[in-house]
Design a protein around this motif. Structure first.
Motif, PDB file in Angstrom:
ATOM      1  N   MET A  11       0.856  -1.175   0.000  1.00 26.21           N
ATOM      2  CA  MET A  11       0.000   0.000   0.000  1.00 26.21           C
ATOM      3  C   MET A  11       0.901   1.237   0.000  1.00 26.21           C
ATOM      4  O   MET A  11       1.760   1.399   0.867  1.00 26.21           O
ATOM      5  N   PHE A  12       0.677   2.098  -0.992  1.00 24.67           N
ATOM      6  CA  PHE A  12       1.533   3.266  -1.177  1.00 24.67           C
ATOM      7  C   PHE A  12       0.892   4.528  -0.601  1.00 24.67           C
ATOM      8  O   PHE A  12      -0.333   4.646  -0.519  1.00 24.67           O
ATOM      9  N   ASP A  13       1.743   5.450  -0.214  1.00 22.89           N
ATOM     10  CA  ASP A  13       1.290   6.757   0.262  1.00 22.89           C
ATOM     11  C   ASP A  13       1.125   7.735  -0.890  1.00 22.89           C
ATOM     12  O   ASP A  13       0.404   8.727  -0.772  1.00 22.89           O
ATOM     13  N   LEU A  14       1.812   7.452  -2.009  1.00 21.66           N
ATOM     14  CA  LEU A  14       1.783   8.344  -3.171  1.00 21.66           C
ATOM     15  C   LEU A  14       2.016   7.533  -4.432  1.00 21.66           C
ATOM     16  O   LEU A  14       2.849   6.617  -4.445  1.00 21.66           O
ATOM     17  N   VAL A  15       1.272   7.862  -5.473  1.00 22.84           N
ATOM     18  CA  VAL A  15       1.543   7.333  -6.807  1.00 22.84           C
ATOM     19  C   VAL A  15       1.873   8.516  -7.700  1.00 22.84           C
ATOM     20  O   VAL A  15       1.120   9.493  -7.752  1.00 22.84           O
ATOM     21  N   LEU A  16       3.015   8.444  -8.384  1.00 22.15           N
ATOM     22  CA  LEU A  16       3.421   9.473  -9.340  1.00 22.15           C
ATOM     23  C   LEU A  16       3.389   8.835 -10.720  1.00 22.15           C
ATOM     24  O   LEU A  16       4.220   7.988 -11.044  1.00 22.15           O
ATOM     25  N   GLY A  74      -3.849   8.591   0.742  1.00 28.36           N
ATOM     26  CA  GLY A  74      -2.778   8.775  -0.233  1.00 28.36           C
ATOM     27  C   GLY A  74      -3.169   9.698  -1.378  1.00 28.36           C
ATOM     28  O   GLY A  74      -4.346  10.010  -1.580  1.00 28.36           O
ATOM     29  N   LYS A  75      -2.167  10.130  -2.139  1.00 25.72           N
ATOM     30  CA  LYS A  75      -2.383  11.042  -3.259  1.00 25.72           C
ATOM     31  C   LYS A  75      -1.969  10.361  -4.570  1.00 25.72           C
ATOM     32  O   LYS A  75      -0.919   9.715  -4.630  1.00 25.72           O
ATOM     33  N   PHE A  76      -2.790  10.538  -5.584  1.00 23.20           N
ATOM     34  CA  PHE A  76      -2.436  10.077  -6.930  1.00 23.20           C
ATOM     35  C   PHE A  76      -2.053  11.313  -7.735  1.00 23.20           C
ATOM     36  O   PHE A  76      -2.893  12.164  -8.014  1.00 23.20           O
TER      37      PHE A  76
END
Length: 335
Positions: free
Chosen positions: A216-221, A242-244
């Motif tokens: 599980m990620f905190d951010l996807v860039l 989280g933010k995408f």
């Protein structure tokens, strides 16, 4: 200083952008500058996909931008300063970025640039490296810095291109644990830049791999965007808070539909995660920070290829293959 200069110009004919570029035989007028601008004698520039994507949108866009000189990334020597400019003087070596859509781009011998979009180049750093980090570096910085917390996990979609190269390194500098996607041919490259985990998108679709890892990620860039809609599936691998972050979008109908659909879903809560679009956000402070990291050896450029000024159409052809590892650089003038 002469009254004219060499510069590439776009005309409004149909077909690929690179086939509609030419250097007028009579030369182009050297641009005048306003009181807050610097006239830079351009030594090198790095090409960006937005250069050609805007100019290939359609007839109306072609007509609007007919006569434009492309190129956003600037590296060179200060030739003249406006009356309100206090941070720079003639002879300074500088780098920075331009706002997309302006008439006077970096593929010319002289470029007018706002003083707020430039920084001095530390002694010993190479022009090709600096110009390769300008637009891409400032963009991913804007996508990563506001959400950085030591130990946070980020997934970077597309790690070996012009945007992915600085994204991996800046994420590591900011304390992220970095997972990145790329092809098998680029795995060693992204590992050398600091990637902790690498997913080979040529083996299994990235969305499936992200779900299978259970991370599980905190951010996807996302540097890729269409055709795969990573955001739509992001609730399976992105934390609720989280933010995408989308970096850049394609300039076609399917990419536009995807972008507006994702944005609307985020605003209405259908998408379950926040969707953020990040465009280039140039400033002297950001360019100074990037230069400091490069001087410290924490951030390095990866250059796919270099081209001479007469080879600009071929340089764009290379960029448009989508297979460039790092940046495509054009030399405007010998350093």
């Amino acid at each position: 200083m002469a009254a004219t200069m060499r510069g590439w110009q776009f005309n409004s004919a149909s077909g690929p952008m690179e086939r509609n570029l030419s250097i007028p035989s009579s030369g182009l007028p050297i641009p005048t500058i306003n009181k807050d601008e610097v006239l830079v004698e351009s030594h090198a520039t790095a090409l960006n996909p937005i250069d050609h994507k805007i100019l290939e949108l359609g007839l109306i866009t072609r007509l609007i931008f007919s006569g434009l000189t492309p190129g956003l990334d600037v590296y060179g020597r200060v030739a003249k300063v406006g009356s309100n400019v206090t941070s720079f003087q003639e002879g300074d070596i500088v780098y920075g970025g331009l706002v997309p859509g302006g008439k006077h781009g970096a593929l010319a011998e002289y470029v007018p640039v706002s003083q707020n979009l430039l920084a001095k180049v530390p002694h010993g750093l190479k022009g090709d490296d600096m110009v390769s980090m300008a637009s891409t570096g400032m963009t991913v910085y804007a996508g990563l810095k506001p959400y950085a917390r030591p130990g946070n996990k980020v997934f970077i979609n597309g790690g070996s291109g012009g945007t992915g190269v600085p994204a991996i390194q800046i994420a590591k500098i900011l304390g992220y644990h970095v997972t990145v996607s790329c092809s098998a041919a680029n795995i060693e490259l992204v590992k050398s830049l600091g990637a902790d985990t690498v997913l080979d998108y040529t083996t299994t679709p990235i969305i499936e791999q992200l779900k299978d890892t259970g991370a599980m990620f905190d951010l996807v860039l996302d540097n890729v965007g269409a055709p795969a809609n990573l955001y739509r599936a992001s609730s399976a691998f992105l934390r609720p808070e989280g933010k995408f972050v989308q970096v850049g979008i394609g300039m076609n109908l399917s990419a536009a539909v995807q972008f507006f659909g994702n944005k609307l879903s985020s605003l209405l809560g259908w998408g379950k995660r926040e969707y953020i679009f990040v465009a280039a956000n140039a400033s002297t402070a950001v360019f100074e920070q990037l230069a400091t990291w490069m001087e410290q050896g924490k951030l390095r450029a990866v250059i796919d290829s270099t081209w001479e000024f007469s080879e600009v159409p071929k340089a764009y052809e290379r960029l448009k293959t989508g297979r460039a590892k790092g940046k495509v650089v054009v030399h405007v003038k010998d350093d």
